[in-house]
Design a protein around this motif. Structure first.
Motif, mmCIF file in Angstrom:
data_model
loop_
_atom_site.group_PDB
_atom_site.id
_atom_site.type_symbol
_atom_site.label_atom_id
_atom_site.label_comp_id
_atom_site.label_asym_id
_atom_site.label_seq_id
_atom_site.Cartn_x
_atom_site.Cartn_y
_atom_site.Cartn_z
ATOM 1 N N CYS A 77 -13.759 5.327 0.239
ATOM 2 C CA CYS A 77 -12.523 4.730 -0.267
ATOM 3 C C CYS A 77 -12.804 3.491 -1.113
ATOM 4 C CB CYS A 77 -11.599 4.352 0.890
ATOM 5 S SG CYS A 77 -10.910 5.771 1.781
ATOM 6 N N LYS A 83 -6.314 -1.623 0.855
ATOM 7 C CA LYS A 83 -5.705 -0.292 0.942
ATOM 8 C C LYS A 83 -6.488 0.651 1.856
ATOM 9 C CE LYS A 83 -4.046 -0.530 -3.856
ATOM 10 N NZ LYS A 83 -4.025 0.159 -5.166
ATOM 11 N N ILE A 84 -7.725 0.300 2.147
ATOM 12 C CA ILE A 84 -8.575 1.178 2.954
ATOM 13 C C ILE A 84 -8.063 1.200 4.392
ATOM 14 C CG2 ILE A 84 -10.915 1.554 3.836
ATOM 15 C CD1 ILE A 84 -11.934 0.065 1.347
ATOM 16 N N VAL A 124 0.865 -1.185 0.000
ATOM 17 C CA VAL A 124 0.000 0.000 0.000
ATOM 18 C C VAL A 124 0.897 1.229 0.000
ATOM 19 C CG1 VAL A 124 -1.786 1.307 1.219
ATOM 20 C CG2 VAL A 124 -1.837 -1.200 1.265
ATOM 21 N N ILE A 159 -10.535 2.326 -4.423
ATOM 22 C CA ILE A 159 -9.320 1.537 -4.174
ATOM 23 C C ILE A 159 -9.673 0.183 -3.598
ATOM 24 C CG2 ILE A 159 -7.785 3.525 -3.881
ATOM 25 C CD1 ILE A 159 -8.101 3.237 -0.864
ATOM 26 N N GLU A 193 -1.026 7.345 -2.598
ATOM 27 C CA GLU A 193 -2.226 7.032 -3.373
ATOM 28 C C GLU A 193 -3.485 7.211 -2.519
ATOM 29 O OE1 GLU A 193 -2.489 2.971 -4.517
ATOM 30 O OE2 GLU A 193 -4.231 3.264 -5.796
ATOM 31 N N VAL A 194 -3.445 6.712 -1.271
ATOM 32 C CA VAL A 194 -4.602 6.819 -0.381
ATOM 33 C C VAL A 194 -4.800 8.261 0.052
ATOM 34 C CG1 VAL A 194 -5.694 5.897 1.700
ATOM 35 C CG2 VAL A 194 -4.121 4.459 0.389
ATOM 36 N N GLU A 195 -3.687 8.952 0.295
ATOM 37 C CA GLU A 195 -3.772 10.355 0.698
ATOM 38 C C GLU A 195 -4.400 11.212 -0.392
ATOM 39 O OE1 GLU A 195 0.274 11.135 1.570
ATOM 40 O OE2 GLU A 195 0.218 10.207 3.560
ATOM 41 N N VAL A 235 -1.296 9.240 5.772
ATOM 42 C CA VAL A 235 -1.509 7.796 5.904
ATOM 43 C C VAL A 235 -0.201 7.152 6.327
ATOM 44 C CG1 VAL A 235 -2.084 5.670 4.664
ATOM 45 C CG2 VAL A 235 -3.372 7.770 4.221
#
Length: 505
Positions: free
Chosen positions: A464, A472-473, A411, A468, A415-417, A431
């Motif tokens: 999320c 990844k969440i 992860v 994704i 990308e999550v941010e 994250v």
């Protein structure tokens, strides 16, 4: 044609009656003769669909014998096999499919419902679909056909593209050549002393290098047996190991945590197993202790999609003395550690791990600049940190890249941010990964909301999930009034992890 390109075809002729592949769920078995007929029939069908040398053939499937059918069919035709991560969300899969632009996409019926949105979009485009299991697929295999023509192939020709996450948020296609996959397999066979008597259950997802390349292909190369397993449960794992008389296995630490915490592990014995191997993420020492208490051989390895993934060997007896070590370089690859000045690190000094060998990847798909930057004087810069002790044993110390490994899955926080920061109620997002006994690391998001805004965890998880993959969440969302900053204004993630005033992470 290089005589090593068609090694699997030769293995099928050398050991035709030996069991090559077993379905762990149904118990169905295929000899090497069966596998030879299967992949030739699939190759003939793909050729009839217009697949030629250099074309991509994608597969969306849980672990299944069709992975080997499709891989070796592509190898025969000079096509490029692209296994797709079915755990990804629809937008992520859509990006990968259009990035590699496959001539054919094979889909396992088990995933029709899971990936309905993706398949609908695929059907509306120019991609050709085929079933990867069921009556239609069986009918193709029963044709017992063979390609009408075979292209000239070289070891440097691409054989597979495996997509891995990118720090920019876009997945990168890691191109593995025939040479990459051949030398990884032969290096594993000779370094680990594998034989045709070895039997391994493959639980690692076969869309990853760990499931396809770590043990499955080396075992098939030496003429052993691969048990294809769809999902991990301690009870069924122990049952399969006993029933099939397995000799070695690769699992991620999350699976080992589940296994060692189960009642069935406490009661089980494993008389046929000579090695339990852990990979995909650093392994907690408590798992070493659980296996040692039962007198079972346990060790861990290190790799990545770009590098085999096999790079080190350690005898289980040495692993017990050097807990946490991945061992020494295997016979046919070289490894060194360099410090920030590019000099070879001294004993005990932490530096970046560099790799060299025929098992390294060919290139990043359509990314020549990134490919060039990854290499220096034929050494691949991994971005991972390690050290070496005075006996020559290597230890993985962490990652230079801002990456979290949870349950064996990579992860990338950025990308999550980026996704979280697109939410209209979120001002800032950070994250981070924190140690977790079961998952290796937990994904945690620390958020600063805009003035007057309110969000709860369930709403954020649903938000999320639309973009994704589930793994990844973030497992938790922590709300803060502000995020700590460094002197140059960057978010200070070290403080977030260690300062309890930020949500007691």
């Amino acid at each position: 044609m290089d005589n090593t390109v068609n090694w699997f075809e030769k293995r099928c002729r050398l050991n035709p009656s030996h069991i090559a592949v077993v379905d762990g769920q149904t118990g169905e078995r295929w000899t090497y003769r069966d596998m030879d007929r299967r992949f030739l029939s699939i190759a003939a069908y793909l050729q009839s669909q217009g697949v030629e040398k250099g074309d991509r053939v994608a597969l969306l499937s849980p672990n299944d014998v069709c992975y080997f059918d499709m891989l070796f069919a592509c190898a025969k035709l000079g096509a490029i096999f692209v296994p797709l991560n079915w755990r990804l969300a629809a937008p992520e899969l859509d990006y990968i499919i259009h990035n590699c632009d496959p001539k054919v996409i094979a889909v396992h019926p088990d995933l029709d419902e899971i990936n309905g949105n993706v398949l609908t979009k695929v059907q509306e485009s120019h991609f050709k679909l085929m079933k990867a299991a069921g009556k239609e697929y069986d009918d193709i295999i029963r044709m017992t056909a063979a390609p009408t023509s075979n292209p000239a192939l070289k070891m440097d020709d691409p054989l597979s593209i495996i997509y891995t996450g990118g720090t920019t948020g876009k997945p990168k296609g890691v191109v593995l050549s025939h040479a990459s996959m051949f030398w990884n397999a032969i290096n594993t066979v000779v370094s680990w002393n594998l034989t045709s008597r070895d039997i391994t259950p493959t639980y690692m997802p076969m869309f990853h290098t760990g499931g396809l390349n770590a043990l499955s292909l080396p075992i098939l190369q030496i003429g052993g047996t691969v048990i294809v397993c769809k999902s991990f449960r301690p009870e069924t794992f122990v049952e399969i190991v006993r029933r099939e008389r397995c000799t070695l296995v690769l699992l991620v630490p999350t699976m080992y945590h589940m296994l060692t915490q189960s009642e069935v592990f406490a009661e089980a014995s494993f008389p046929t197993m000579h090695t339990f191997l852990s990979g995909g993420a650093p392994c907690p020492h408590t798992i070493y202790e659980a296996f040692a208490s039962k007198g079972l051989a346990f060790k861990e390895g290190y790799g990545m999609t770009e590098a085999g993934p096999n790079n080190f060997f350690i005898d289980p007896s040495e692993a017990a003395k050097h807990v946490g070590s991945v061992g020494m370089p295997m016979m046919l690859n070289d490894i060194k550690i360099v410090n920030n000045h590019g000099e070879t690190a001294v004993v005990g000094e932490v530096g970046e791990i560099l790799l060299k060998g025929g098992h390294l990847f060919h290139s990043y798909w359509n990314l020549p600049k990134e490919t060039e930057e990854a290499f220096s004087d034929r050494w691949f810069h991994t971005g991972d940190l390690g050290r070496r002790d005075d006996e020559g044993f290597f230890y993985i110390m962490g990652r230079k890249k801002d990456m979290i490994i949870t349950g064996g899955e990579n992860v990338y926080p950025l990308e999550v941010e980026h996704l979280l920061q697109q939410h209209p109620y979120i001002e800032e997002a950070a994250v981070v990964g924190i140690p977790d006994e079961k998952w290796g690391e937990q994904v945690i998001a620390v958020l600063v909301l805009k003035s007057g805004a309110h969000l709860d965890e369930e709403t954020l998880k649903q938000y999320c999930a639309a973009s994704i993959g589930k793994y990844k969440i973030p497992k938790r969302f922590v709300f803060a009034e502000e995020l700590p900053k460094t002197a140059v204004g960057k978010i200070d993630k070290i403080r977030i992890i260690h300062d309890h005033s930020y949500g007691k992470i």
